[in-house]
Write a protein that holds these residues in place. Structure first.
Motif, short mmCIF file in Angstrom:
data_model
loop_
_atom_site.label_atom_id
_atom_site.label_comp_id
_atom_site.label_asym_id
_atom_site.label_seq_id
_atom_site.Cartn_x
_atom_site.Cartn_y
_atom_site.Cartn_z
N ASP A 4 0.85 -1.19 0.07
CA ASP A 4 -0.05 -0.32 0.44
C ASP A 4 0.93 1.22 0.26
O ASP A 4 1.97 1.18 -0.49
N PHE A 5 -0.09 2.64 -0.12
CA PHE A 5 0.48 4.06 0.37
C PHE A 5 1.02 3.90 1.18
O PHE A 5 0.54 3.77 2.52
N PRO A 6 1.53 5.15 1.52
CA PRO A 6 1.91 5.43 3.00
C PRO A 6 0.90 6.26 3.22
O PRO A 6 -0.23 6.54 3.00
N THR A 7 0.87 6.21 4.69
CA THR A 7 -0.13 7.11 5.56
C THR A 7 -0.19 8.27 5.04
O THR A 7 1.27 8.68 4.82
N GLY A 8 -1.03 9.45 4.78
CA GLY A 8 -1.40 10.42 3.89
C GLY A 8 -1.25 10.22 3.04
O GLY A 8 -2.05 11.38 2.38
N TRP A 9 -1.26 9.57 2.35
CA TRP A 9 -1.99 9.45 0.60
C TRP A 9 -3.07 9.29 0.69
O TRP A 9 -3.52 8.56 1.86
N GLY A 10 -3.80 9.83 -0.17
CA GLY A 10 -5.31 9.51 -0.39
C GLY A 10 -5.80 8.28 -0.16
O GLY A 10 -6.55 8.42 0.14
N ASN A 11 -5.33 7.22 -1.00
CA ASN A 11 -6.05 6.33 -1.70
C ASN A 11 -5.74 5.96 -0.70
O ASN A 11 -6.69 4.54 -0.01
N ARG A 12 -4.37 5.76 0.16
CA ARG A 12 -4.82 5.02 2.01
C ARG A 12 -5.49 5.70 2.52
O ARG A 12 -6.31 4.48 3.58
N THR A 13 -6.09 6.92 2.24
CA THR A 13 -7.00 6.72 3.66
C THR A 13 -8.07 6.35 3.28
O THR A 13 -8.98 6.10 4.16
N VAL A 14 -8.65 6.58 2.26
CA VAL A 14 -9.76 5.68 1.44
C VAL A 14 -9.95 3.85 1.50
O VAL A 14 -10.82 3.34 2.76
N VAL A 15 -8.84 3.50 1.69
CA VAL A 15 -9.04 1.92 2.32
C VAL A 15 -9.00 1.80 3.47
O VAL A 15 -9.56 0.71 3.95
N ASP A 16 -8.00 2.33 4.07
CA ASP A 16 -7.82 2.32 5.90
C ASP A 16 -9.24 2.65 6.28
O ASP A 16 -9.60 2.00 7.50
N ALA A 17 -9.76 3.90 6.14
CA ALA A 17 -11.20 4.18 6.77
C ALA A 17 -12.20 2.90 6.44
O ALA A 17 -12.56 2.06 6.95
N ALA A 18 -12.14 1.76 4.81
CA ALA A 18 -13.19 1.18 4.60
C ALA A 18 -12.71 -0.19 5.69
O ALA A 18 -14.35 -0.88 5.97
N PHE A 19 -11.76 -0.67 5.97
CA PHE A 19 -11.05 -1.36 7.09
C PHE A 19 -11.72 -1.02 8.64
O PHE A 19 -12.04 -1.91 8.78
#
Length: 291
Positions: free
Chosen positions: A196-211
């Motif tokens: 995945d991409f580092p914390t703070g990247w938009g796509n990582r934020t979306v995925v973290d929120a979904a999980f």
């Protein structure tokens, strides 16, 4: 205290380097160093601590930085007022962008903008630290406007305008257990090894929120900042990932499975201060190009 001294100080403070600061303002490094030393003598205080790897601001430098930006913004506003009286729009816009913008062609937008507004200079900076950095820099005034990727529809201190979005898909190697699935959910993916991409990247934020919303934890073993590298690691069976569909379009050796999420990015403008006429024109051009 001269305007060019403040300009050089801000450039060095924001880039963290005399070399990079000199490159930004288009002068030799020795001129930047000399101007900042003169500024320090004039103020009677050190502004910059010169470390081996990276420069840091002293307490006095931190206090000066926002005031220096205000002074430079005032000078730009004065120039704009005179140009405006002549029916012209001139100025410099500090524009932050992302490392990936999907099908939205930033070069095409800037090419058209330059043709329509030859008196406006756009200084563009592509973030290597993710959307969180762009958000902070628009709030502080280090950037006039920036692209940010966030699932939020509003953020403190910022006005957001959606520019582009893309479906997020789960990607895996052809021999993965879920390669033939029609769709997956966070519950199906709890035990996977994640790229995945580092914390703070938009796509990582979306995925973290979904999980997090699904109450499912996951282990990110590899962090990258390139969709190309993520794709190569996934193809070799070194993990799975979730990426925008356009980033792997037409790839014959990677399997994509819908997961019901979207990645998008917005144009962020500070909501608590006036932006220049030049920045407003660029914001209009970016917003008009939304797809």
């Amino acid at each position: 205290m001269q305007p060019h001294q403040l300009e050089y100080f801000v450039a060095v403070a924001e880039t963290g380097s005399f070399t990079a600061g000199a490159d930004r303002v288009g002068v030799v490094q020795s001129a930047v160093s000399a101007a900042i030393k003169q500024l320090e003598r004039g103020l009677g205080a050190p502004l910059i601590e010169r470390g081996y790897h990276r420069l840091t601001l002293t307490a006095e430098g931190e206090a000066l930085l926002p005031r220096a930006r205000e002074v430079l913004a005032g000078i730009d506003a004065a120039r704009e007022a005179v140009a405006g009286a002549r029916g012209q729009v001139v100025g410099t816009v500090l524009f932050g962008t992302l490392s990936y913008t999907g099908r939205w062609d930033i070069a095409e937008v800037l090419q058209g903008f330059a043709a329509r507004h030859p008196g406006i200079t756009v200084r563009m900076r592509q973030t290597i630290s993710g959307s969180a950095t762009n958000e902070a820099d628009v709030r502080s005034g280090a950037l006039d406007l920036a692209l940010v990727s966030t699932p939020a529809t509003s953020l403190p201190g910022l006005t957001l305008t959606r520019i582009h979005g893309d479906e997020l898909v789960f990607v895996c190697a052809p021999d993965h257990r879920l390669a033939r699935a029609r769709a997956v959910s966070p519950a199906d993916l709890a035990e996977e090894s994640w790229i995945d991409f580092p914390t703070g990247w938009g796509n990582r934020t979306v995925v973290d929120a979904a999980f997090a919303s699904a109450g499912v934890s996951r282990t990110v073993r590899t962090e990258v900042t390139s969709f190309g590298l993520a794709r190569n690691l996934v193809c070799r069976g070194l993990g799975v990932s979730i990426v925008p569909r356009a980033s792997i379009a037409g790839d014959p050796v990677i399997v994509s499975v819908p997961i019901g999420l979207e990645w998008s990015f917005q144009l962020a403008v500070a909501s608590n201060r006036r932006i220049s006429a030049a920045a407003a024109r660029l914001a209009e051009a970016v917003e008009a190009s939304a797809i």
